[in-house]
Design a protein around this motif. Structure first.
Motif, mmCIF file in Angstrom:
data_model
loop_
_atom_site.group_PDB
_atom_site.id
_atom_site.type_symbol
_atom_site.label_atom_id
_atom_site.label_comp_id
_atom_site.label_asym_id
_atom_site.label_seq_id
_atom_site.Cartn_x
_atom_site.Cartn_y
_atom_site.Cartn_z
ATOM 1 N N ASP A 187 1.190 -1.095 -0.257
ATOM 2 C CA ASP A 187 -0.068 0.204 -0.129
ATOM 3 C C ASP A 187 0.906 1.162 -0.324
ATOM 4 O OD1 ASP A 187 -2.059 1.879 0.103
ATOM 5 O OD2 ASP A 187 -2.848 1.494 2.074
ATOM 6 N N PRO A 188 1.125 2.075 -1.367
ATOM 7 C CA PRO A 188 1.807 3.096 -1.186
ATOM 8 C C PRO A 188 1.494 4.315 -0.551
ATOM 9 C CG PRO A 188 0.980 2.365 -3.255
ATOM 10 C CD PRO A 188 0.678 1.003 -2.312
ATOM 11 N N LEU A 189 -0.012 4.061 -0.043
ATOM 12 C CA LEU A 189 -0.220 5.114 1.067
ATOM 13 C C LEU A 189 1.069 5.166 2.285
ATOM 14 C CD1 LEU A 189 -1.816 7.612 1.286
ATOM 15 C CD2 LEU A 189 -3.468 6.023 2.353
ATOM 16 N N ARG A 190 1.705 3.663 2.689
ATOM 17 C CA ARG A 190 1.427 3.730 3.916
ATOM 18 C C ARG A 190 3.206 4.743 3.841
ATOM 19 N NH1 ARG A 190 2.147 -2.483 4.543
ATOM 20 N NH2 ARG A 190 -0.422 -2.914 4.725
ATOM 21 N N MET A 191 3.913 5.629 2.672
ATOM 22 C CA MET A 191 4.752 6.426 2.770
ATOM 23 C C MET A 191 4.109 7.947 3.683
ATOM 24 S SD MET A 191 6.723 5.147 -0.726
ATOM 25 C CE MET A 191 5.709 5.130 -1.956
ATOM 26 N N MET A 192 2.919 8.003 2.878
ATOM 27 C CA MET A 192 2.221 9.543 3.542
ATOM 28 C C MET A 192 2.429 9.437 4.612
ATOM 29 S SD MET A 192 0.145 11.189 0.275
ATOM 30 C CE MET A 192 -0.489 12.785 1.078
ATOM 31 N N ARG A 193 2.005 7.623 4.951
ATOM 32 C CA ARG A 193 1.067 8.119 6.223
ATOM 33 C C ARG A 193 2.794 7.783 7.315
ATOM 34 N NH1 ARG A 193 -1.643 1.989 6.496
ATOM 35 N NH2 ARG A 193 -3.221 4.081 5.441
ATOM 36 N N ALA A 194 3.467 8.159 6.366
ATOM 37 C CA ALA A 194 4.863 7.631 7.394
ATOM 38 C C ALA A 194 4.659 9.148 8.024
ATOM 39 C CB ALA A 194 6.158 7.447 6.855
ATOM 40 N N ALA A 195 5.172 10.042 6.945
ATOM 41 C CA ALA A 195 4.934 11.679 7.619
ATOM 42 C C ALA A 195 3.669 12.180 7.505
ATOM 43 C CB ALA A 195 4.276 12.582 5.186
ATOM 44 N N ARG A 196 2.491 11.426 8.107
ATOM 45 C CA ARG A 196 1.451 11.943 9.134
ATOM 46 C C ARG A 196 1.748 11.519 10.549
ATOM 47 N NH1 ARG A 196 -2.595 8.870 10.882
ATOM 48 N NH2 ARG A 196 -3.304 7.312 9.577
ATOM 49 N N PHE A 197 2.691 10.262 11.092
ATOM 50 C CA PHE A 197 2.765 10.601 12.183
ATOM 51 C C PHE A 197 4.112 10.780 12.281
ATOM 52 C CE2 PHE A 197 0.652 6.232 11.372
ATOM 53 C CZ PHE A 197 0.034 5.802 12.019
ATOM 54 N N ALA A 198 4.816 11.487 11.479
ATOM 55 C CA ALA A 198 5.741 12.046 12.562
ATOM 56 C C ALA A 198 5.532 13.696 12.463
ATOM 57 C CB ALA A 198 6.932 12.304 11.134
ATOM 58 N N ALA A 199 4.448 13.672 12.315
ATOM 59 C CA ALA A 199 3.779 15.295 12.195
ATOM 60 C C ALA A 199 3.112 15.346 13.533
ATOM 61 C CB ALA A 199 2.938 16.205 10.808
ATOM 62 N N GLN A 200 2.576 13.778 13.819
ATOM 63 C CA GLN A 200 1.924 14.021 14.577
ATOM 64 C C GLN A 200 1.879 13.605 16.601
ATOM 65 O OE1 GLN A 200 -0.793 10.768 12.936
ATOM 66 N NE2 GLN A 200 -2.353 12.090 13.195
ATOM 67 N N LEU A 201 3.421 12.542 15.961
ATOM 68 C CA LEU A 201 4.284 12.487 16.884
ATOM 69 C C LEU A 201 5.530 12.328 17.645
ATOM 70 C CD1 LEU A 201 3.228 7.854 16.478
ATOM 71 C CD2 LEU A 201 1.812 10.309 18.206
ATOM 72 N N GLY A 202 6.228 13.386 15.895
ATOM 73 C CA GLY A 202 7.727 13.588 16.016
ATOM 74 C C GLY A 202 8.257 12.780 16.353
ATOM 75 N N PHE A 203 8.218 10.992 15.872
ATOM 76 C CA PHE A 203 8.806 10.606 14.904
ATOM 77 C C PHE A 203 9.709 10.348 13.940
ATOM 78 C CE2 PHE A 203 6.615 6.897 17.776
ATOM 79 C CZ PHE A 203 6.458 7.319 19.003
ATOM 80 N N ASP A 204 10.592 9.646 13.877
ATOM 81 C CA ASP A 204 11.974 9.696 12.779
ATOM 82 C C ASP A 204 11.796 8.872 11.988
ATOM 83 O OD1 ASP A 204 13.142 12.369 13.385
ATOM 84 O OD2 ASP A 204 14.624 11.323 14.671
#
Length: 478
Positions: free
Chosen positions: A165-182
């Motif tokens: 699911d290529p959308l997971r790449m955008m989800r990674a950016a979203r989690f970085a924005a939500q949680l501050g993760f790298d």
């Protein structure tokens, strides 16, 4: 683990009851994903997500007598939802989604093991589960370690996970924005290599992820990840295009960095959630989209002038058109498209105010042109000041303070939010002896312009001005 379970305390009776219900029917059930992750982070999950060995029809048979209401809108993906009291639950059959590399919809295959279901999830921090009803923790892919290290890793190889699911790449950016993760290094490399595959995902799914990212506490982190990975080039190309080459004399500031700073400053100006108008309560998607897109007209309008200057004439007009086209392509609703593009168009209007030289007419037009967007325009305009010259920044802030005071005074005196001509359409038709149609619309616009220029008029004065205008119109001689 004790703290996480304690955090789930209010939900434990429900979790136990559901677990026993499925176990009695011979099915496995586990709380999974976000609620488990958030329990370890001390965050409250709004909804509860479960996974089970039961098939959709079996889930529905068990859930229908237990819940107050159920829905099966996700049946094709193995999901049945329900509400009991104030709690919403979604229960999904063990599964493995995949794309065929061509279509925009995932292919769904049901599974039989919790470990296999967890392996197909986006990141290890979301691949943890609590087996019910006995609350046994399942973490086959070391999600708890990734959570402690604030790292986004994929349960399977990144190219496999993102390929499913290529959308997971955008989800990674979203989690970085939500949680501050790298992002883990192998996942970051895979994103760069596979960025183009995001194009097979539907615009609606991309839009939803972008909105969640922008509404997060730290959207800059997520946006930078999208740009650096190349994903933004495919879903929001106007943003990486802001990375204009800076000439050796630095004749203009970095528009990309300026944009991210404007977004940060606009967020800082939002009122707390729940604040009443005219305050702009955060997080506000329209304001944040406008801040992100306000300068996207600059690349197309950049001109190097004689004497070492750089100009971006009418970039707000060009930017409004680009914003409108991009938001439509992302399938945003008409109101969001209208509001954001209008804010982009208006964001430079204040700079004509000078040292408070606007007439009352100009102030009225500023208010009426922005309409219900005035509060957001105030914040966007203030956020757009990113100069490091503190003296200049204080002068701009003081000038805008003065403009806001004048707006408040005029609003109190003239009710600017409901500005109308002194005569309505029916009265205009009577004065001129005309029928409804384009001419009547022009006459109305004329009186509205007079109202904005001169303030309130008595009806008889407005009628006199209208007759004088009518004499000069070609139609009056017909």
């Amino acid at each position: 683990m004790r703290r996480a379970v304690a955090h789930l305390g209010p939900s434990l009776p429900l979790l136990t009851e559901l677990g026993q219900l499925f176990a009695a029917a011979g099915h496995e059930l586990a709380l999974v994903g976000g609620p488990v992750r958030d329990a370890f982070l001390g965050r409250t999950a709004i909804d509860l997500d479960f996974t089970t060995s039961a098939r959709p029809a079996e889930i529905e048979a068990l859930l229908t007598p237990w819940a107050d209401t159920t829905w099966d809108i996700g049946r094709d993906f193995g999901t049945i939802g329900g509400i009991r009291g104030q709690t919403s639950v979604e229960i999904t059959t063990y599964r493995a989604d995949a794309y065929d590399g061509v279509t925009r919809k995932p292919i769904v295959a049901f599974g039989d093991k919790l470990e296999d279901d967890l392996r197909r999830r986006d990141f290890t921090i979301n691949a943890m589960a609590l087996r019910l009803p006995d609350l046994r923790f399942s973490d086959p892919y070391d999600g708890l370690d990734a959570l402690a290290k604030r790292r986004l890793r994929t349960p399977a190889a990144p190219e496999v996970s993102f390929g499913d699911d290529p959308l997971r790449m955008m989800r990674a950016a979203r989690f970085a924005a939500q949680l501050g993760f790298d992002l883990a290094a192998d996942a970051a490399e895979a994103m760069q290599q596979m960025a183009a595959s995001i194009s097979i995902v539907s615009a609606e799914r991309v839009r939803d992820e972008l909105s969640k990212l922008l509404l997060a506490p730290m959207p800059r982190r997520g946006l930078v990840m999208l740009v650096d990975s190349g994903i933004a080039q495919h879903v929001l190309p106007e943003v990486p295009a802001l990375q204009l080459e800076i000439d050796e004399h630095h004749r203009h500031k970095d528009v990309y960095e300026h944009t991210l700073t404007v977004l940060d400053q606009a967020i800082a100006l939002e009122a707390p959630a729940g604040a009443a108008p005219p305050e702009v309560a955060g997080p506000d998607l329209i304001l944040r989209l406008a801040a992100l897109l306000h300068d996207i007209g600059k690349p197309a309008t950049r001109r190097f002038e004689g004497g070492g200057g750089v100009s971006f004439h009418h970039h707000e007009v060009v930017g409004a058109k680009l914003a409108r086209a991009r938001l439509r392509a992302l399938r945003y609703d008409k109101e969001t498209v209208r509001a954001v593009s209008r804010l982009v168009e208006l964001h430079l209007r204040f700079h004509g105010y000078g040292e408070g030289a606007w007439s009352d007419s100009a102030v009225r037009r500023y208010v009426t042109d922005s309409g219900e967007l005035l509060g957001r325009l105030h914040l966007l305009t203030r956020a757009d000041c990113t100069t490091r010259n503190q003296r200049k920044a204080r002068r701009l802030a003081a000038t805008y303070d003065e403009l806001e005071r004048r707006i408040t005074q005029l609003q109190a005196a003239e009710e600017l939010a409901a500005v109308r001509p002194a005569l309505n359409g029916h009265q205009i038709a009577q004065v001129l002896g005309i029928r409804p149609g384009p001419i009547l619309g022009r006459a109305y616009d004329y009186l509205l312009a007079v109202r904005l220029d001169e303030g309130p008029l008595e009806p008889d004065v407005a009628a006199e001005r209208l007759r004088a205008w009518w004499v000069e119109q070609p139609e009056s001689q017909a």
